[in-house]
Design an enzyme around this catalytic site. Structure first.
Site, PDB file in Angstrom:
ATOM      1  N   GLU A  49     -20.384  27.423 -39.752  1.00 13.65           N
ATOM      2  CA  GLU A  49     -19.313  28.798 -40.722  1.00 13.65           C
ATOM      3  C   GLU A  49     -18.042  27.771 -40.357  1.00 13.65           C
ATOM      4  O   GLU A  49     -17.475  27.327 -39.546  1.00 13.65           O
ATOM      5  CB  GLU A  49     -19.347  29.894 -40.213  1.00 13.65           C
ATOM      6  CG  GLU A  49     -20.482  30.767 -40.210  1.00 13.65           C
ATOM      7  CD  GLU A  49     -19.855  31.978 -39.977  1.00 13.65           C
ATOM      8  OE1 GLU A  49     -18.926  32.665 -39.562  1.00 13.65           O
ATOM      9  OE2 GLU A  49     -21.276  33.258 -40.085  1.00 13.65           O
ATOM     10  N   ASP A  60      -9.038  39.582 -36.968  1.00 15.54           N
ATOM     11  CA  ASP A  60      -9.184  38.104 -36.371  1.00 15.54           C
ATOM     12  C   ASP A  60      -7.956  38.515 -35.376  1.00 15.54           C
ATOM     13  O   ASP A  60      -7.335  38.841 -34.726  1.00 15.54           O
ATOM     14  CB  ASP A  60      -8.601  36.413 -36.528  1.00 15.54           C
ATOM     15  CG  ASP A  60      -9.233  36.286 -38.271  1.00 15.54           C
ATOM     16  OD1 ASP A  60     -10.980  36.492 -37.487  1.00 15.54           O
ATOM     17  OD2 ASP A  60      -9.001  36.025 -38.775  1.00 15.54           O
TER      18      ASP A  60
END
Lengths: 266, 411
Positions: A49, A60
C-alpha cells in the site's frame, strides 16, 4: 482474468498464512528513498500500500501524518507518486500496489484522469479513505472497468445491514478497520474480539479477501494470523522517522522490520 | 442551480447532502458513517419535538438573553453620509458572540444521545468558549481543539475556556490554526465517537453539522425580522445585510429569514478576510475565486494548490482564518443570491478604529471586516438605503492584537 491482488491472496492461502500488506508514504523522505524502500521490502511483503500524501488528513494518526508532511516538504506531487509506482513496477518480481489517500487529491486531479494515470503506472488497487459507500459507487465502477480493485472499508461501527450492501458491491478485497481509531492507534480491542468481528464479516461472503488494519504491530500481528491479510503502516512510518533521527538508513531498517513481521505470520 | 422558496436553505440538499448538486456532501471515513447517521436521526427528531424547542427557547430567553439589540449607528451614519447604518448586536449574547446558539443545540443533542463528553474546534476561541460554557451548564466533559498560533493570539478566550473547566488541546500540526484544529477534532472523534459528541464550530463539515449550525444561528434573523418591523413598520425596500464570512455561521444566521426576498430589496453581502494588504495570503476563497475542493468532509470553494494540497491562509482575525467556507455560501454565491467581497487586515483595523471612536460599540476583528465594507459603500448610497451589520463578536478577545497594531485598546 483473475486480478493480481486475488492471485496473491490465493498463493498465501496455499501457504496457510495471511498476506502481509505494508503501508508507506510515497516520497517519504524522498522520491528515491521511498522507491528503494518499496523495492527492498517487497521481498517479504505480499501487497504494497502506497500513500499519496495530503496535508489535511482527517483519519491518520501522528505517524502517518508526519510521514506525509515529510514527503510534502520535499515537494512530492501526484505525478511523482505515479512515477514511483511505475518505476517500482518495472521490477520483475514486483508485487501488487494499492494507492491510498484522501478524496480531495483525486477530486482536484479529476477522477477519470486519476484512474487513467493509475492504470498507466500499473496500480492494482485504490483505497480512498473518505469516499465511503454509497457515495463511492460510480467511482468504484470506473475503477473496475479499468481493472483496478476499489477497496471498500468496513469498521466496527458499520451495521450488519450496511455491511451486506457494501460487501455486495465490493471487488476482490475488503479492508476491515480493527477499532475506533485513527491509523496507528494503540490496539484497544483484543485480537480475539477483532477476529470475532472478522469472522462475522467472512460469514456474509467467504469469497472476498478480507484484510485487517489499524493498530497492528510486531507485537500484535501474530495473534491475528487467522485472517486473509494484515496491514502494517504506522509502525513502518515510525521506523522511518526513528532511523532518520538516528541518521540511519531507513531502507535497511524497514527491510529488517518487514522480514520480522513476515516471520511472525509464516 | 436554483434556490427554492419557503424551505430553509440548510434543508435544500439532495439525499447525499449536496447543495446545488455539488457543494457539501459527506466525505468521511467509514467509521463516522454510523455516528453521523445517528446524529442525523436525532436532530431530525429533536427539531420537531416540542419539548426540545421549549427547552431551547427557554435557554435563548434566560441564558443567551434575547433578543440581542438592534441599534442605529447615528454617528457613523452621519460621518459616512449616505445610508442609514444599523447594527445587530449579536455580541450581546451570553459569552460575547453568535457561537452560543450552535453550542446550545450541540449540548442538548449530546445530552439526548446520552453522551457525557463533547468536543469541538475553535479559531477565535469564541466557539471553544461557548462550548465550555454549555458543557459546564449541562455537566459535560469538554475538549476544545485549538491551533497553537490561535492560543497565542486569543488569550482572553483561552482563559475563559479553562476557567469553565474545559480542556484546550493544543494543535501543532500544519499551519497551527483553525484548519488544523478542525482536522484534529475530527481525528479525535474518529477514535472516540462511541462516547463523545462532536460539534463543529461553524457552518462547515459533513452535511449534518452544516444543518445543526445553520438551524441554530437562524435565531439571529428571526429576531432581526421582528426588530425591523418594529423600527420601520415593514422590511425596508432597500436593505443591505453585511456580514463577515469565515466558515459562514453568523452570516447564514443573519440572512436565513431574508433569503426568499428579492435581491433588489434585500441584498446579502458577505465579507471575507483579505489578509494583510501586501501579502498574497488571504482567507477569501469565495471572493478571490478559489476552486472547489474537499475539506473536512464537504466540497466547497477552497484555497488550494494545483495538486490539491490546502494552502496556507493569513488573516488578522482568527475567526475568519480558514481556507474553505460553508457549502451554503458556495450555493448562495453560485445562484447569485449573495455577493461576496473581502476586506484587508488594515481595512478591518481602520474600520474598528472609526466605529469605536464614533459609537459606543466594540466589534471584534471579524465583524470589523463587515464594517470596513459598510464604510466603503455607505457614502455612495442615500438615506433611503438601510445597511445593517451583524456585529457578531466582541473585541475583548482581540485586545492584544489591537493594542499592538493601533497603539492602544480601551473598553
Amino acid at each position: 482474468m483473475k486480478s493480481q491482488i486475488s492471485s496473491v491472496f490465493n498463493e498465501c492461502k496455499k501457504e496457510n498464512r495471511p498476506a502481509l500488506l505494508t503501508y508507506t508514504v510515497a516520497g517519504d523522505n524522498s522520491k528515491k528513498k521511498s522507491l528503494e524502500i518499496l523495492k527492498s521490502i517487497s521481498g517479504y511483503a505480499d501487497i504494497l500500500e502506497i500513500g499519496f500524501p495530503h496535508n489535511a488528513p482527517t483519519a491518520d494518526g501522528p505517524q502517518i501524518q508526519n510521514s506525509s508532511y515529510r514527503a510534502l516538504k520535499k515537494g512530492i506531487k501526484l505525478k511523482d507518486v505515479f512515477q514511483i509506482v511505475k518505476e517500482y513496477k518495472k521490477n520483475k518480481n514486483a508485487k501488487p500496489c494499492i494507492l491510498m489517500g484522501y478524496y480531495q487529491m483525486v477530486y482536484r486531479y479529476g477522477e477519470k484522469k486519476f484512474i487513467r494515470k493509475c492504470k498507466q503506472a500499473g496500480v492494482n488497487g485504490l483505497i480512498i479513505v473518505d469516499l465511503p459507500w454509497p457515495e463511492n459507487k460510480a467511482f468504484a465502477r470506473s475503477c473496475k472497468k479499468n481493472s483496478i480493485t476499489f477497496i471498500q472499508l468496513l469498521s466496527p461501527t458499520t451495521s450488519k445491514e450496511r455491511m451486506k450492501k457494501i460487501i455486495a458491491s465490493s471487488h476482490d478485497m475488503i479492508y476491515y478497520i480493527s477499532m475506533l481509531s485513527t491509523t496507528g492507534g494503540k490496539l484497544k480491542v483484543s485480537p480475539r474480539k477483532i477476529l470475532e468481528n472478522y469472522n462475522k464479516i467472512k460469514k456474509i461472503n467467504k469469497s472476498k479477501n478480507l484484510v485487517i488494519g489499524f493498530g497492528i504491530t510486531n507485537k500484535t500481528i501474530g495473534a491475528l494470523k487467522k485472517s486473509d491479510g494484515l496491514v502494517v503502516g504506522s509502525l513502518l512510518c515510525k521506523e522511518i522517522e526513528k532511523s532518520l533521527k538516528k541518521r540511519q538508513n531507513p531502507v535497511i531498517k524497514l527491510n529488517k522490520m518487514v522480514k520480522e513481521l513476515r516471520k511472525k505470520i509464516s | 442551480m436554483k434556490i427554492k422558496k419557503g424551505i430553509p436553505l440548510i434543508d435544500q440538499h439532495d439525499k447525499n447532502g449536496f447543495y446545488g448538486g455539488k457543494f457539501g456532501g459527506n466525505y468521511v471515513a467509514e467509521t463516522l458513517k454510523k455516528p453521523i447517521e445517528d446524529l442525523e436521526k436525532l436532530f431530525k427528531k429533536s427539531r420537531n419535538d416540542k419539548n426540545f424547542l421549549k427547552e431551547r427557547d427557554n435557554l435563548y430567553e434566560n441564558y443567551v438573553g434575547r433578543p440581542t439589540r438592534f441599534i442605529k449607528l447615528q454617528n457613523l451614519s452621519n460621518h459616512l453620509g449616505g445610508a442609514q447604518i444599523y447594527a445587530k448586536m449579536v455580541s450581546d449574547a451570553n459569552g460575547g458572540a453568535h457561537k452560543i446558539y450552535n453550542a446550545i443545540t450541540h449540548a442538548m443533542l449530546c445530552k439526548r444521545a446520552k453522551k457525557k463528553y463533547i468536543c469541538t474546534d475553535t479559531g477565535a476561541g469564541y466557539n471553544g468558549k461557548m462550548f465550555s460554557m454549555v458543557a459546564k451548564k449541562f455537566s459535560l466533559g469538554c475538549k476544545v481543539f485549538m491551533g497553537i498560533r490561535d492560543i497565542e493570539r486569543q488569550k482572553p478566550n483561552c482563559d475563559a475556556i479553562r476557567r469553565n473547566g474545559a480542556e484546550i488541546i493544543p494543535v501543532t500540526s500544519g499551519s497551527k490554526t483553525l484548519v488544523d484544529a478542525v482536522s484534529e477534532c475530527i481525528r479525535y472523534w474518529v477514535s472516540n465517537c462511541d462516547k463523545v459528541h462532536m460539534g463543529i464550530g461553524s457552518l462547515v463539515g459533513p452535511n449534518i453539522f452544516v444543518k445543526i449550525c445553520g438551524w441554530s444561528t437562524a435565531q439571529i434573523s428571526r429576531e432581526l425580522k421582528v426588530q425591523l418591523e418594529e423600527e420601520f413598520g415593514e422590511i425596508p425596500s432597500k436593505l443591505k445585510l453585511i456580514n463577515c464570512v469565515g466558515g459562514g455561521s453568523s452570516a447564514y444566521g443573519f440572512w436565513s429569514e431574508f433569503i426568499d426576498y428579492n435581491k433588489n430589496q434585500v441584498e446579502l453581502i458577505g465579507v471575507e478576510a483579505g489578509g494583510p494588504k501586501n501579502s498574497k495570503l488571504h482567507a477569501a476563497p469565495l471572493s478571490k475565486n478559489s476552486k472547489i475542493g474537499v475539506l473536512h468532509g464537504a466540497a466547497a470553494y477552497c484555497i488550494q494548490d494545483s495538486d490539491g494540497q490546502i494552502n496556507k491562509t493569513e488573516s488578522i482575525s482568527s475567526g475568519l482564518d480558514y481556507p474553505s467556507v460553508s457549502p451554503i455560501h458556495c450555493f448562495l454565491k453560485d445562484t447569485g443570491r449573495a455577493k461576496y467581497t473581502y476586506a484587508t487586515d488594515e481595512e478591518a483595523l481602520d474600520a474598528f478604529k472609526l466605529v469605536t471612536e464614533l459609537e459606543d460599540i466594540s466589534p471584534s476583528l471579524e465583524p470589523a471586516h463587515a464594517f470596513a465594507i459598510a464604510k466603503k459603500i455607505s457614502p455612495k448610497l442615500n438615506s433611503s438605503d438601510v445597511i445593517i451589520i451583524n456585529s457578531c463578536g466582541d473585541s475583548l478577545k482581540d485586545k492584544d492584537i489591537i493594542k499592538k497594531r493601533l497603539g492602544n485598546y480601551s473598553r
